[in-house]
Write a protein that holds these residues in place. Structure first.
Motif: not given
Length: 759
Positions: A15, A19, A23, A664-666, A688, A691
């Motif tokens: 994370n 993630v 960010s 980003t994944i978020a 996800r 995120g």
């Protein structure tokens, strides 16, 4: 087993590194997103459906949909077919339909052949449909607007009702021309009309006056079809002595030769109206290119010469004026499918070959599946309204059936002891065998049923107080010894010995199964709706129709309990009727959404990566700021994206997002994350959302994934043996527009990314 403490620490580290940290350090990229470029509408793609493989309807699942079962569910109830996952919408109901305060006794589609009765797509995923609703004993046609991913709104009667409107079934066709999708042509009172369904009013056009084009005086016109661009509209005429029966939509075909005249209207030729006079003609089918008209002979006409009904046909070549008519046959020509330059059907003579297609230009009849092949496509009705690409060597046609493969035990002679049987002792009468069928199975009609064997047993809902409704699907056991309540086992015995087979049934709720179960030897598309390429090379299952006609048990079975599946000119929707497993005269109408073709993602805003076609690879060596977005977006309704992880040594994320802020994944609203972490039983795959961790499973090299919006719900899939398998269903509703968004770890690759439903 995973160490939970170690696993939590590992997840927390991921994370932070992949993630949260990126960010925090990235500059907002939202201002760099280019405007979304609209694309041409996507096409229907039956090839995305599961291969037809004798899938059995799941009556138990069907009876629990919407908490009350489909039959009691209101109009616009959407569900996923229990076996194929295809979105299906029930669009009618008995009360407050189609207008508030209105009660009806039946709702029906027009027919499989004829039409189309569904428009091409207009707007964004919208189609106009025509169904017939029985109110006060009269079959009244209604128009409604269907939204893909939603339901039907704006139900309305024809403005001319009860004066001029498509009075009987098979008297209307929607335009097949992409430029005029909301135009409908119909015949009534001897005239041809042009109707604007958007304005809900008659209008002049295509050399048809506002008040209609007079065709005949007396009798009535019906069985309409049209060519791919509406240049040709065809219909037939019947005499006064053969008028449609009163009440609900039905037609009296008369005991004598019906339909002595067939008309072909050419709007492109200054409104030229041609006709063909001959007795006993019936069911004109127009090839979608608009050159050939195949007209079935009733048996006693000039082509049939007194022989079997539906065995000969008239072939009318419209390429010259007045056109050339020749006789063709003998081969069965009823309930045929039609495409561009082709006609497809099945020979009803069991001593001959089965599936075939006829190429009119070369007068060539090609058999594709013989009776020796138990995989022959055997629909009861075929539909060919879909206008496909002329260069496609394997054009599709749709088919539906209602009693496929049904069989009986000749006299249902059960053993007398209802206490059960011992799996140890031979199941002979007098030895605790009260739940066993004995005696020969009746396979009539035979086809390939003995070769296939009993593979499906259904049970009525008698124990729930409704013996006239199918409610359960029994499971197939591997042996007599392994049977439990609610299962069956079929022993085919020696196929060369008639009556050697044995069927063991342990019905639900225990007790003797006499009169409570129905048996079937399923063909590939069993009691459902499917599509086959005309050359027989591919057969796909769309959904089960859950109609129950039961010809094998009841000679009085209602013909209108058949599904009559029909499709739109763009092939995106299939509409069918169903009594939902209960034979009480009530039917409702359903729409199934055909999967759409995917489009290769065109990448934009590529940062610290390189795009190679619809694939993407990180190039910055782990800078934490690598990715791209699709230039296409899903504006509304259903849609999806897919990608492949060709290796497991890197980490990557891809999914669907509203806009893009950073890589980003978020920032990905709905993401699948394929990590480079080996969990021992495969590498870690996570779901996800913005995120936030939702779910996980395992993946391997070359695994493919799909994130789809279906009926307003986001679902995540991993392909297993070429078929998408559901791994997680989101509880977060999507907002639009949705684009493909990505985040790439060191050297990570997102391969073969595609998007469906983008405009």
């Amino acid at each position: 087993m995973l160490n939970e403490t170690r696993w939590f620490t590992r997840r927390t580290l991921r994370n932070f590194l992949f993630v949260l940290l990126p960010s925090l350090v990235l500059t907002l990229l939202g201002s760099l997103v280019s405007p979304q470029q609209p694309l041409a509408q996507t096409e229907a793609d039956p090839g995305k459906l599961p291969a037809a493989a004798r899938q059995v309807p799941d009556w138990d699942a069907y009876g629990s949909i919407a908490g009350v079962g489909v039959r009691l569910a209101p109009a616009n109830t959407r569900y996923l077919d229990p076996k194929t996952g295809v979105p299906v919408t029930k669009i009618s109901f008995g009360t407050d339909f189609p207008e508030v305060g209105t009660t009806n006794t039946d709702a029906r589609v027009e027919y499989s052949e004829g039409g189309p009765y569904i428009s091409r797509e207009w707007g964004n995923g919208q189609h106009t449909i025509l169904i017939r609703v029985v109110i006060g004993g009269l079959g009244i046609p209604y128009l409604g607007d269907y939204q893909r991913g939603g339901g039907v709104t704006n139900w309305r009667r024809f403005s001319g009702y009860p004066g001029s409107y498509p009075r009987f079934e098979q008297t209307s066709v929607f335009s097949s021309d992409p430029l005029t999708p909301r135009i409908l042509y119909y015949v009534d009172n001897g005239k041809l009309y042009r109707y604007n369904t958007a304005a809900n009013a008659l209008e002049a056009g295509d050399n048809i006056p506002l008040g209609g084009l007079t065709v005949m005086t007396g009798g009535y016109l019906g069985w309409m079809q049209s060519s791919k661009d509406n240049d040709w509209i065809v219909f037939q005429w019947n005499t006064d002595s053969c008028t449609p029966c009163p009440g609900a939509q039905c037609q009296d075909v008369c005991s004598t030769c019906p339909w002595p005249k067939v008309f072909a209207y050419n709007k492109a030729g200054n409104g030229q109206l041609r006709s063909r006079d001959a007795p006993c003609m019936n069911e004109p089918h127009m090839d979608r290119d608009g050159r050939y008209l195949l007209i079935m002979d009733g048996g006693a006409g000039e082509c049939g010469q007194g022989q079997q009904f539906e065995l000969f046909w008239h072939l009318w070549d419209l390429s010259t004026d007045p056109g050339v008519v020749t006789c063709r046959g003998p081969v069965y020509s009823g309930h045929i499918g039609w495409a561009r330059g082709l006609f497809a059907a099945a020979n009803g003579n069991e001593t001959a070959n089965r599936d075939f297609y006829y190429t009119a230009a070369t007068d060539l009849l090609t058999y594709t599946k013989p009776y020796a092949d138990p995989n022959a496509f055997q629909p009861d009705h075929r539909a060919g309204q879909w206008v496909q690409n002329r260069t496609d060597a394997g054009q599709w046609y749709w088919g539906s059936n209602y009693d496929d493969g049904e069989a009986t035990v000749e006299s249902d002679p059960y053993c007398p002891n209802a206490l059960g049987w011992s799996p140890v002792l031979p199941p002979a009468c007098g030895q605790n065998c009260g739940k066993i069928f004995t005696g020969a199975i009746c396979w009539n009609p035979t086809y390939q049923k003995p070769t296939i064997g009993i593979k499906a047993v259904y049970q009525t809902a008698a124990e729930e107080g409704d013996s006239n409704r199918l409610g359960h699907t029994l499971s197939q056991a591997g042996s007599v010894a392994s049977m439990t309540e609610g299962t069956f086992f079929y022993d085919g015995g020696d196929p060369q010995v008639i009556g050697d087979e044995q069927l063991y049934v342990w019905a639900r709720h225990d007790g003797i199964p006499t009169g409570r179960v129905r048996l079937a030897a399923p063909t590939p598309v069993h009691r459902g709706v499917g599509a086959q390429r005309h050359d027989g090379s591919e057969v796909r299952l769309l959904c089960h129709d859950y109609a129950w006609k039961d010809d094998r048990h009841e000679s009085s079975a209602d013909y209108y309990d058949t599904p009559f599946a029909t499709t739109s000119p763009d092939g995106k929707l299939v509409m069918f009727a169903s009594n939902m497993g209960k034979k009480d005269g009530r039917r409702d109408v359903f729409i199934a959404e055909v999967p759409l073709s995917t489009t290769n993602v065109v990448w934009t805003n590529v940062m610290n990566a390189v795009a190679n076609g619809n694939s993407l690879q990180e190039t910055c060596g782990g800078c934490g700021n690598a990715g791209a977005q699709s230039s296409q977006s899903i504006a509304s309704g259903d849609g999806s994206m897919e990608f492949t992880a060709i290796e497991t040594t890197t980490s990557r994320a891809a999914g669907l997002s509203v806009g893009n802020t950073d890589n980003t994944i978020a920032d990905i609203d709905f993401a699948i994350v394929a990590w480079d972490i080996d969990a021992g039983d495969g590498h870690i795959l996570e779901v996800r959302e913005k995120g936030v961790y939702k779910w996980e499973t395992r993946y391997f090299p070359n695994d493919r994934f799909r994130i789809a919006v279906e009926s307003g719900v986001v679902r995540y899939y991993k392909y297993v043996n070429g078929t998408p398998s559901l791994i997680y269903t989101s509880t977060v509703p999507p907002t639009y527009p949705l684009l493909v968004d990505t985040a790439l770890g060191t050297n990570a690759i997102i391969a073969n990314a595609v998007i469906a439903g983008a405009q």
